[in-house]
Design an enzyme around this catalytic site. Structure first.
Site, short mmCIF file in Angstrom:
data_model
loop_
_atom_site.label_atom_id
_atom_site.label_comp_id
_atom_site.label_asym_id
_atom_site.label_seq_id
_atom_site.Cartn_x
_atom_site.Cartn_y
_atom_site.Cartn_z
N LYS A 142 0.82 -1.22 0.00
CA LYS A 142 0.00 0.00 0.00
C LYS A 142 0.85 1.26 0.00
O LYS A 142 0.49 2.27 -0.60
CB LYS A 142 -0.95 0.01 1.20
CG LYS A 142 -2.04 -1.04 1.07
CD LYS A 142 -3.22 -0.78 2.00
CE LYS A 142 -4.32 -1.80 1.75
NZ LYS A 142 -5.41 -1.70 2.71
N LYS A 170 -11.90 -12.36 -9.72
CA LYS A 170 -12.92 -12.53 -8.70
C LYS A 170 -13.79 -11.29 -8.55
O LYS A 170 -13.34 -10.16 -8.80
CB LYS A 170 -12.29 -12.91 -7.35
CG LYS A 170 -11.62 -11.78 -6.63
CD LYS A 170 -11.23 -12.21 -5.21
CE LYS A 170 -10.92 -10.98 -4.40
NZ LYS A 170 -11.54 -10.90 -3.14
N LYS A 225 -15.04 -5.88 -4.16
CA LYS A 225 -15.60 -4.57 -3.77
C LYS A 225 -14.99 -3.46 -4.60
O LYS A 225 -15.62 -2.49 -4.94
CB LYS A 225 -15.27 -4.29 -2.29
CG LYS A 225 -16.28 -4.86 -1.33
CD LYS A 225 -16.06 -4.24 0.04
CE LYS A 225 -15.46 -5.21 0.98
NZ LYS A 225 -14.36 -5.12 1.73
P1 ATP Z 1 -11.43 -5.57 -1.92
O1 ATP Z 1 -11.90 -5.40 -3.34
O2 ATP Z 1 -11.43 -4.30 -1.12
O3 ATP Z 1 -10.17 -6.38 -1.81
P2 ATP Z 1 -13.07 -7.84 -1.52
O4 ATP Z 1 -14.38 -7.73 -2.19
O5 ATP Z 1 -12.03 -8.63 -2.24
O6 ATP Z 1 -12.53 -6.42 -1.18
P3 ATP Z 1 -12.43 -8.54 1.20
O7 ATP Z 1 -12.87 -7.46 2.12
O8 ATP Z 1 -10.99 -8.64 0.82
O9 ATP Z 1 -13.34 -8.47 -0.12
O10 ATP Z 1 -12.87 -9.96 1.75
C1 ATP Z 1 -13.83 -10.19 2.73
C2 ATP Z 1 -14.11 -11.69 2.74
O11 ATP Z 1 -14.86 -12.06 1.57
C3 ATP Z 1 -12.86 -12.58 2.73
O12 ATP Z 1 -13.07 -13.66 3.59
C4 ATP Z 1 -12.76 -13.05 1.29
O13 ATP Z 1 -12.15 -14.31 1.20
C5 ATP Z 1 -14.22 -13.12 0.87
N1 ATP Z 1 -14.36 -12.84 -0.58
C6 ATP Z 1 -14.07 -11.69 -1.19
N2 ATP Z 1 -14.34 -11.75 -2.51
C7 ATP Z 1 -14.81 -13.01 -2.75
C8 ATP Z 1 -15.27 -13.72 -3.93
N3 ATP Z 1 -15.31 -13.12 -5.12
N4 ATP Z 1 -15.68 -14.99 -3.82
C9 ATP Z 1 -15.66 -15.61 -2.59
N5 ATP Z 1 -15.24 -15.00 -1.44
C10 ATP Z 1 -14.81 -13.72 -1.50
#
Ligand code: ATP
Ligand code: LTN
Length: 326
Positions: free
Chosen positions: A111, A192, A195
């Site tokens: 970061k 994947k 967010k």
């Molecule tokens: P960012 O885009 O900010 O990285 P994110 O959507 O990837 O956010 P996180 O906050 O990193 O989500 O993850 C929160 C939880 O959701 C974690 O346990 C992660 O493994 C799960 N998770 C995130 N995205 C997925 C996905 N596409 N499929 C399954 N599990 C997910």
């Protein structure tokens, strides 16, 4: 009963991937553990946040979790910044943590390399996380792989403090949430659902309107064939939709292939949209009821009071051991 604790940053509205990959699993754990779940809002401000948006996201995150099935009677739910002991404990831990350890953390390196003007909070972030964990004599910390290094540092800090000042902290273990089905971006099924995705069309947020959800699913990228067959390598788009359908309905992939063997992609997508909208509408109903009731405040007040009581004891013990008293 073993105690688990995990924190989530209020940095955006959670999506179907978060629900299937993480929340469903936490719901499963709530019966087996003394479970603490909090919103890590102090961690969120290590990078710039709009204050109104942050405040909204804190409340939305809590309400969504409860609406999804995180049971307030089985979990202690609270907001990190409402318990001043986290930051107070964190300072005492910082003074027992080396700069070298913090500057070696992968997340910090990653970061800080993206923005030359990073704050010192970004560097000390893992110590605040250690404080979150150690304040409650936590046994297990459910986290994704990206946070494992921070839990390992927490262990090092706890052991160091215990050696220097006598037994004070339980040394926690990371608990790697088993990788559930990974839900992919609907527009770009090789990546994947996330967010922080730039293209919102590929991400189903738990607060999307039903008609928007339908549009997103109906326009999901698929291949040029017509058969509904699970083959993530050659047919990532349709396989992702099969995964979504399977996770929501608990039907096996084989049964889904069988059920839709005479249907085309359009017909299958319509079914996926129906079950997804069904699930999310139910969550949204509960969510809006919660947001407009006092229930949320009652849950958070209870969580705040309970956690302040616990963390205060640890804080006083640390002060005494360090020599911070008259
Ligand atoms: P960012 O885009 O900010 O990285 P994110 O959507 O990837 O956010 P996180 O906050 O990193 O989500 O993850 C929160 C939880 O959701 C974690 O346990 C992660 O493994 C799960 N998770 C995130 N995205 C997925 C996905 N596409 N499929 C399954 N599990 C997910
Ligand atoms: N850093 C974590 C959030 C977090 C956390 C914690 C997780 C803050 N404090 C304590 C587990 C235990 C993240 O960004 N996901």
């Amino acid at each position: 009963m073993k105690r688990i604790l995990t924190g989530l940053q209020p940095t955006g509205i959670i999506h179907l991937g978060n629900y299937i990959g993480s929340i469903k699993q936490m719901i499963d754990m709530q019966d087996k553990y003394d479970s603490f779940i909090f919103v890590a809002d102090l961690h969120a401000i290590t990078i710039p946040q709009d204050s109104k948006e942050l405040s909204d996201n804190i409340k939305k995150l809590i309400a969504l979790y409860i609406a999804c099935g995180i049971d307030p009677n089985k979990n202690t739910i609270f907001i990190q910044s409402e318990n001043i002991y986290h930051t107070n404990i964190s300072w005492m831990l910082e003074c027992n943590t080396y700069y070298g350890e913090l500057s070696r953390m992968t997340q910090f390196k990653d970061k800080s390399s993206k923005n030359a003007n990073f704050t010192s909070g970004l560097l000390t972030y893992p110590v605040l996380m250690a404080s979150d964990i150690l304040a409650y004599d936590t046994d297990l910390v459910p986290v994704g792989i990206d946070q494992k290094q921070h839990v390992e540092l927490t262990r090092d800090i706890a052991i160091r403090f215990n050696n220097k000042y006598g037994d004070t902290f339980k040394v926690p273990e990371p608990y790697m949430t088993k990788v559930g089905t990974k839900i992919m971006d609907l527009q770009d099924p090789l990546h994947k659902m996330s967010k922080s995705s730039e293209n919102q069309k590929g991400v189903i947020r738990l607060l999307d309107e039903p008609e928007i959800i339908r549009k997103k699913i109906m326009s999901a990228t698929t291949d040029s064939e017509t058969r509904i067959i699970y083959d993530p390598e050659n047919k990532p788009g349709i396989s992702n939709l099969i995964n979504i359908y399977s996770s929501i309905t608990n039907m096996s992939i084989k049964d889904i292939e069988n059920k839709f063997k005479d249907n085309n992609y359009g017909e299958f997508k319509k079914e996926v949209a129906d079950v997804t909208i069904n699930l999310i509408s139910e969550i949204q109903d509960k969510y809006y009821k919660l947001l407009n009731s006092n229930e949320l405040d009652n849950i958070l007040d209870k969580g705040r009071d309970k956690t302040i009581e616990i963390a205060k004891v640890k804080y006083e013990e640390m002060k005494k051991k360090i020599g911070l008293y008259r």
